[in-house]
Enzyme design. Structure first.
Site, PDB file in Angstrom:
ATOM      1  N   TYR A 201     -26.386 -22.118   3.177  1.00 39.74           N
ATOM      2  CA  TYR A 201     -26.139 -23.558   3.241  1.00 39.74           C
ATOM      3  C   TYR A 201     -25.329 -23.999   4.457  1.00 39.74           C
ATOM      4  O   TYR A 201     -25.620 -25.033   5.057  1.00 39.74           O
ATOM      5  CB  TYR A 201     -25.399 -24.019   1.979  1.00 39.74           C
ATOM      6  CG  TYR A 201     -26.198 -23.957   0.710  1.00 39.74           C
ATOM      7  CD1 TYR A 201     -26.817 -25.086   0.198  1.00 39.74           C
ATOM      8  CD2 TYR A 201     -26.333 -22.770  -0.003  1.00 39.74           C
ATOM      9  CE1 TYR A 201     -27.547 -25.040  -0.979  1.00 39.74           C
ATOM     10  CE2 TYR A 201     -27.062 -22.708  -1.176  1.00 39.74           C
ATOM     11  CZ  TYR A 201     -27.669 -23.849  -1.667  1.00 39.74           C
ATOM     12  OH  TYR A 201     -28.404 -23.798  -2.831  1.00 39.74           O
TER      13      TYR A 201
ATOM     14  N   ASN B  51     -30.371 -32.029   2.320  1.00 42.33           N
ATOM     15  CA  ASN B  51     -30.303 -31.569   0.940  1.00 42.33           C
ATOM     16  C   ASN B  51     -29.846 -32.710   0.037  1.00 42.33           C
ATOM     17  O   ASN B  51     -28.737 -33.239   0.210  1.00 42.33           O
ATOM     18  CB  ASN B  51     -29.326 -30.399   0.819  1.00 42.33           C
ATOM     19  CG  ASN B  51     -29.168 -29.908  -0.614  1.00 42.33           C
ATOM     20  OD1 ASN B  51     -30.090 -29.324  -1.168  1.00 42.33           O
ATOM     21  ND2 ASN B  51     -28.004 -30.151  -1.213  1.00 42.33           N
ATOM     22  N   GLU B  52     -30.707 -33.115  -0.887  1.00 44.87           N
ATOM     23  CA  GLU B  52     -30.381 -34.110  -1.918  1.00 44.87           C
ATOM     24  C   GLU B  52     -29.782 -35.391  -1.340  1.00 44.87           C
ATOM     25  O   GLU B  52     -28.885 -35.993  -1.937  1.00 44.87           O
ATOM     26  CB  GLU B  52     -29.448 -33.504  -2.970  1.00 44.87           C
ATOM     27  CG  GLU B  52     -30.073 -32.360  -3.743  1.00 44.87           C
ATOM     28  CD  GLU B  52     -29.275 -31.967  -4.980  1.00 44.87           C
ATOM     29  OE1 GLU B  52     -28.212 -32.572  -5.228  1.00 44.87           O
ATOM     30  OE2 GLU B  52     -29.708 -31.061  -5.700  1.00 44.87           O
TER      31      GLU B  52
ATOM     32  N   ASP C  50     -33.882 -32.698  -8.440  1.00 46.07           N
ATOM     33  CA  ASP C  50     -34.895 -32.858  -9.478  1.00 46.07           C
ATOM     34  C   ASP C  50     -34.544 -34.062 -10.343  1.00 46.07           C
ATOM     35  O   ASP C  50     -34.176 -33.947 -11.511  1.00 46.07           O
ATOM     36  CB  ASP C  50     -34.989 -31.592 -10.322  1.00 46.07           C
ATOM     37  CG  ASP C  50     -36.159 -31.638 -11.313  1.00 46.07           C
ATOM     38  OD1 ASP C  50     -36.941 -32.606 -11.250  1.00 46.07           O
ATOM     39  OD2 ASP C  50     -36.277 -30.711 -12.132  1.00 46.07           O
TER      40      ASP C  50
ATOM     41  N   GLU D 147     -33.427 -24.326  -5.530  1.00 46.13           N
ATOM     42  CA  GLU D 147     -32.386 -23.881  -6.455  1.00 46.13           C
ATOM     43  C   GLU D 147     -33.010 -23.878  -7.851  1.00 46.13           C
ATOM     44  O   GLU D 147     -33.747 -24.794  -8.201  1.00 46.13           O
ATOM     45  CB  GLU D 147     -31.164 -24.818  -6.470  1.00 46.13           C
ATOM     46  CG  GLU D 147     -30.372 -24.884  -5.179  1.00 46.13           C
ATOM     47  CD  GLU D 147     -29.227 -25.907  -5.257  1.00 46.13           C
ATOM     48  OE1 GLU D 147     -29.009 -26.482  -6.357  1.00 46.13           O
ATOM     49  OE2 GLU D 147     -28.566 -26.145  -4.224  1.00 46.13           O
TER      50      GLU D 147
ATOM     51  N   TYR E  28     -29.970 -19.940  -8.007  1.00 43.63           N
ATOM     52  CA  TYR E  28     -28.616 -20.385  -7.694  1.00 43.63           C
ATOM     53  C   TYR E  28     -27.649 -19.665  -8.641  1.00 43.63           C
ATOM     54  O   TYR E  28     -27.727 -19.838  -9.848  1.00 43.63           O
ATOM     55  CB  TYR E  28     -28.509 -21.895  -7.886  1.00 43.63           C
ATOM     56  CG  TYR E  28     -27.253 -22.507  -7.327  1.00 43.63           C
ATOM     57  CD1 TYR E  28     -27.188 -22.850  -5.981  1.00 43.63           C
ATOM     58  CD2 TYR E  28     -26.137 -22.732  -8.128  1.00 43.63           C
ATOM     59  CE1 TYR E  28     -26.028 -23.414  -5.457  1.00 43.63           C
ATOM     60  CE2 TYR E  28     -24.989 -23.286  -7.607  1.00 43.63           C
ATOM     61  CZ  TYR E  28     -24.938 -23.638  -6.277  1.00 43.63           C
ATOM     62  OH  TYR E  28     -23.793 -24.188  -5.743  1.00 43.63           O
TER      63      TYR E  28
END
Length: 478
Positions: A89, A161-162, A204, A270, A303
């Site tokens: 990450y 990411n997200e 998600d 993840e 994860y």
């Protein structure tokens, strides 16, 4: 005789200097494909961030890939687990990662690298995407490209990411994600010797998930070469919880239906729900994820490797740098050992030839932002893309000289794992599950590494064939 011995010495020196490398991977439609064998790569992976976000310490020039001894320890355990990919990450583009990258390369493990970090100015701020998209930010993420582009086991880069994680973030943020993807891909095209894929890791959140994928997958104006389009799509999914969950109750059937016709690889970036609390994860979902019902997806990353505050660890890293496996590791290893590896390498020919949809409002729900006008690069970005960043730290593979792990590692039973070491692969494939258990049982000594690493016989065979060739050349000289 002297010249003969000298020739033999040179041949063996050449052999020992060889760096055994995985093959670079490229995107072909819905699949990741090995560029040499043309076999599909199904990601069997783990998210790797020892120390969590706190493990990223640019002030002291530390990140998860800065210490070769630590990487040696973890690579040995990940190799035994059967992993072929890690996600990292937070990396510092100003320090050298050759040793760690070469170790993971040597054991057949690819790396997916996030270009961002949790520090200010080093990621797109979902609350202010325009304000965080500037030339200083681009210089930082281009530095990550420079740092990792030279490693053949760099599988790809996550551009974000997200960033989209609820209905409030569906406006403006999608355009900036595509802008960052475009800039990264243009930089790679100018400064790397191969096409390294760039993609996005999504939350998600079912209200926005399908729209996010559709927005990032489509081609603006129907241009198949649209550089703002994602090369792959990762999904952080925790819907399969506990031993009683099923393909249907976890909603995996819905995910398959959503992504079955994707024109880019989709995988879990993840996964691994840790509910109910305090119970080791059985990882039953692995058999579904890698089974016939989900071949449209490209696998996933569990994860996570090390136990942190969020309680998702496969291993516990002790204060003295020794490691103790958790029962989660044992359970995951057991599930990996059941996988049909032949099924995972097969690719549906039609999945590599589908053309992307043209971006249009019809692809998206009314709740999602339908603006496909992508922001222009900020001032100064064009110069960076064309001429490169100043003083980049460019990584390259180096010889892996040490294979034995110097610190102790213990199984989930508390018994020490004997003779822990990495097994360097020949240039014939990636790491695979090996069918054995890493945690010793009772007081019995653990099996030797050569018998617990996936595919060890074929890898040793590859090395032996080189030795045979060397001896054949010696005989010719005689």
């Amino acid at each position: 005789m002297y010249s003969l011995l000298r020739s033999v010495a040179l041949l063996f020196a050449l052999f020992t200097a060889i760096t055994f490398a995985v093959h670079p991977v490229e995107v072909r439609g819905q699949n990741f494909v090995d560029t040499v064998t043309n076999k599909r790569l199904m990601i069997i992976g783990v998210d790797y961030q020892p120390g969590g976000q706190a493990g990223y310490k640019p002030d002291s020039r530390e990140d998860p890939l800065s210490n070769g001894t630590i990487c040696l320890r973890d690579a040995a355990l990940l190799q035994r687990l059967g992993v072929n990919t890690i996600r990292v990450y937070n990396v510092d583009p100003t320090i050298n990662h050759d040793e760690c990258a070469s170790i993971f390369n040597g054991v057949g493990i690819y790396m997916i690298i996030d270009v961002n970090s949790p520090l200010g100015g080093e990621s797109i701020n979902r609350a202010d995407p325009a304000g965080s998209y500037h030339v200083g930010y681009l210089s930082r993420i281009f530095g990550v490209v420079e740092n990792f582009k030279g490693y053949p086991n760099t599988l790809g880069f996550f551009a974000a990411n997200e960033v989209i994680n609820d209905m409030a973030t569906v406006k403006d943020n999608p355009q900036y994600i595509r802008a960052v993807q475009r800039d990264l891909k243009n930089y790679i095209a100018k400064h790397a010797d191969r096409n390294i894929p760039v993609g996005y890791s999504a939350a998600d959140v079912r209200d926005v998930l399908k729209d996010t994928w559709a927005y990032l997958e489509c081609a603006i104006d129907g241009d198949d070469d649209d550089q703002s389009r994602a090369d792959f799509f990762g999904l952080n999914s925790y819907s399969w919880c506990g031993a009683d969950a099923t393909f249907q109750t976890a909603g995996y059937d819905v995910l398959v239906d959503t992504f079955k016709d994707s024109t880019i690889p989709v995988f879990f970036s993840e996964y691994g729900c840790n509910k109910p609390e305090g119970v080791p994860r059985p990882f039953n979902e692995a058999l579904s994820l890698y089974g016939e019902d989900m071949t449209a997806l490209s696998g996933g990353l569990v994860y996570e490797y090390s136990q942190e505050e969020s309680d998702y660890g496969l291993v516990l890293i002790n204060e003295n740098a020794t490691v103790t496996l958790r029962k989660d590791y044992d359970n995951l290893e057991s599930q990996y050992n059941k996988l049909d590896l032949n099924l995972l390498q097969e690719a549906d020919p039609t999945a590599t030839s589908r053309n992307p949809s043209e971006c249009s409002e019809d692809l998206l729900s009314d709740a999602f932002d339908k603006n496909f006008t992508i922001p222009s690069p900020p001032d100064g970005a064009e110069d960076l893309i064309n001429n490169g960043i100043d003083n980049p730290v460019q990584g390259k593979l180096v010889e892996v000289r040490e294979t034995n792990v110097p610190m102790a590692a213990y199984g989930s039973t508390g018994v020490q794992i004997q003779n822990l070491a990495i097994n360097l692969l020949s240039n014939d494939g990636t790491n695979t599950p090996g069918g054995d258990a890493t945690s010793p049982s009772g007081t019995t000594a653990a099996p030797s590494p050569s018998s617990t690493n996936g595919g060890a016989p074929s890898r040793l065979k590859g090395r032996c064939s080189i030795l045979i060739a060397v001896f054949a050349m010696v005989l010719i000289l005689l």
